[in-house]
Write a protein that holds these residues in place. Structure first.
Motif, short mmCIF file in Angstrom:
data_model
loop_
_atom_site.label_atom_id
_atom_site.label_comp_id
_atom_site.label_asym_id
_atom_site.label_seq_id
_atom_site.Cartn_x
_atom_site.Cartn_y
_atom_site.Cartn_z
N ASN A 38 0.84 -1.19 0.00
CA ASN A 38 0.00 0.00 0.00
C ASN A 38 0.88 1.25 0.00
OD1 ASN A 38 -2.99 -0.97 0.67
ND2 ASN A 38 -1.58 -2.23 1.86
N ILE A 120 -7.68 -3.52 2.70
CA ILE A 120 -7.47 -2.09 2.83
C ILE A 120 -8.12 -1.33 1.68
CG2 ILE A 120 -5.74 -0.25 2.82
CD1 ILE A 120 -3.89 -2.12 4.36
N THR A 124 -11.46 0.60 2.51
CA THR A 124 -11.42 2.06 2.49
C THR A 124 -12.51 2.63 1.61
OG1 THR A 124 -9.03 2.14 2.93
CG2 THR A 124 -9.99 4.04 1.81
N SER A 125 -12.64 2.09 0.41
CA SER A 125 -13.61 2.64 -0.54
C SER A 125 -15.05 2.40 -0.11
CB SER A 125 -13.37 2.06 -1.94
OG SER A 125 -12.13 2.50 -2.44
N ALA A 128 -15.88 4.59 2.93
CA ALA A 128 -15.96 5.98 2.48
C ALA A 128 -17.25 6.26 1.72
CB ALA A 128 -14.75 6.31 1.59
N VAL A 150 -6.55 2.12 -4.15
CA VAL A 150 -7.88 2.38 -3.61
C VAL A 150 -8.82 2.93 -4.68
CG1 VAL A 150 -7.19 2.64 -1.20
CG2 VAL A 150 -7.14 4.64 -2.71
N ILE A 232 -9.10 10.92 1.02
CA ILE A 232 -8.59 9.58 1.32
C ILE A 232 -7.08 9.60 1.53
CG2 ILE A 232 -8.51 7.20 0.50
CD1 ILE A 232 -11.35 8.28 1.00
N TYR A 258 -9.89 7.60 7.37
CA TYR A 258 -8.75 6.74 7.67
C TYR A 258 -9.33 5.40 8.13
CZ TYR A 258 -4.92 4.72 10.41
OH TYR A 258 -3.99 3.86 10.94
N TRP A 259 -9.33 4.44 7.23
CA TRP A 259 -10.01 3.17 7.46
C TRP A 259 -9.49 2.46 8.71
CZ3 TRP A 259 -8.10 -1.97 7.02
CH2 TRP A 259 -9.08 -2.97 6.99
#
Length: 320
Positions: A38, A120, A124-125, A128, A150, A232, A258-259
């Motif tokens: 990442n 991740i 995250t997406s 969000a 992402v 993000i 922030y996941w």
């Protein structure tokens, strides 16, 4: 065992031999088969990530493998269970000890490479777009950095959620990847005016921005009233300054995401999201795009692919 580690801030990360870790209470040990890389790994190398561990530490935030030991007085998946784990560090090694409550059982048909590329980026997406922005069917979603780790998942998830997706990336090759993920409209950030293209399409309701800098500014100006802007990350290296008076005039909302932080104060957001995502994977609605798979001895080169932006989707390091 072999591990790719940063021994001190003044040295380069390198492959070395260290002792196999022993799980303590609350932990499982995983024989690691794959580790997803990442952008945050690059920030850790420079000490710029919000959760950079103290040195020495082993890089690699998310892994997939098989449980091979359980700590004392610990409830967790049984030895032999295939799992994916977001550990935050320790993934670029042959074995790793991680919190047992973070282990996710792999669904039937999910291989280790997909599993290591999954949590991740998709997490995250989804958090969000679903939890934070409340993306609705028929809305227009602009994804910046749409061919990245992402960004590409945001394109996929946006389509599954019923949005019209505008994907922005640099160059025809990266835009083709975003198109294959379901993007309805494409913007070449190297040659086109993001604001003008989005305005010609009627403006945007949600902006997904892992880039920052000038692209944020252009997307900000393309927003419809009551649009939601998701910050993000800042892959451009520039953290944008937001004119609050413009937020007021257009009734805009800017949200940070922030996941990993949700694991500390509201973990159910993450676990509920992953349950939905794994169900979508099992139904064939989403599928990780992994542009490069490299062995552990080429971990430095794998990180360079992210640094030089030569990858699309995810880069995965294997340990088989």
């Amino acid at each position: 065992m072999r591990a790719f580690r940063l021994e001190s801030p003044d040295r380069k990360a390198s492959l070395c031999n260290i002792d196999i870790p022993v799980p303590v209470k609350g932990e499982i040990r995983v024989k690691i088969h794959a580790c997803g890389l990442n952008f945050a790994d690059l920030l850790m190398l420079k000490g710029e990530y919000q959760d950079t561990p103290a040195t020495p530490f082993t890089l690699g935030m998310e892994v997939a493998g098989v449980v091979d030991a359980i700590g004392p007085d610990t409830s967790g998946p049984e030895v032999g269970t295939p799992v994916a784990v977001f550990g935050g560090q320790g993934g670029l090694a042959e074995y790793g000890c991680f919190p047992a409550d973070r282990a996710v059982h792999l669904p039937d048909g999910m291989g280790f490479t997909d599993a290591a590329a999954f949590q991740i980026a998709y997490g995250t997406s989804h958090v969000a777009l679903n939890y934070k922005a409340g993306l609705q069917p028929g809305e227009t979603l602009l994804v910046l950095g749409a061919a990245g780790g992402v960004g590409l998942t945001a394109v996929e998830i946006g389509k599954v959620m019923g949005a019209r997706v505008i994907a922005c990336a640099r160059g025809a090759d990266k835009l083709e990847v975003a198109k294959q993920a379901g993007a309805d409209h494409l913007i070449d950030a190297a040659t086109e005016d993001i604001r003008e293209v989005c305005k010609s399409l009627g403006g945007v309701d949600v902006v997904y921005d892992p880039v920052g800098g000038n692209q944020f500014k252009a997307a900000f100006r393309a927003c419809r009233p009551e649009a939601r802007i998701l910050c993000i990350g800042f892959a451009s290296g520039e953290v944008p300054q937001i004119p609050a008076n413009h937020l007021l005039v257009k009734n805009l909302s800017v949200m940070g995401l922030y996941w990993g932080g949700y694991l500390n104060f509201r973990p159910k957001v993450v676990t509920d999201s992953l349950a939905v995502l794994l169900d979508w994977y099992s139904k064939g609605l989403i599928r990780p795009h992994v542009s490069h798979i490299l062995p552990l001895e080429k971990a430095a080169g794998a990180l360079d692919l992210l640094r030089t932006r030569k990858s699309t989707g995810k880069v995965v390091v294997t340990l088989d």
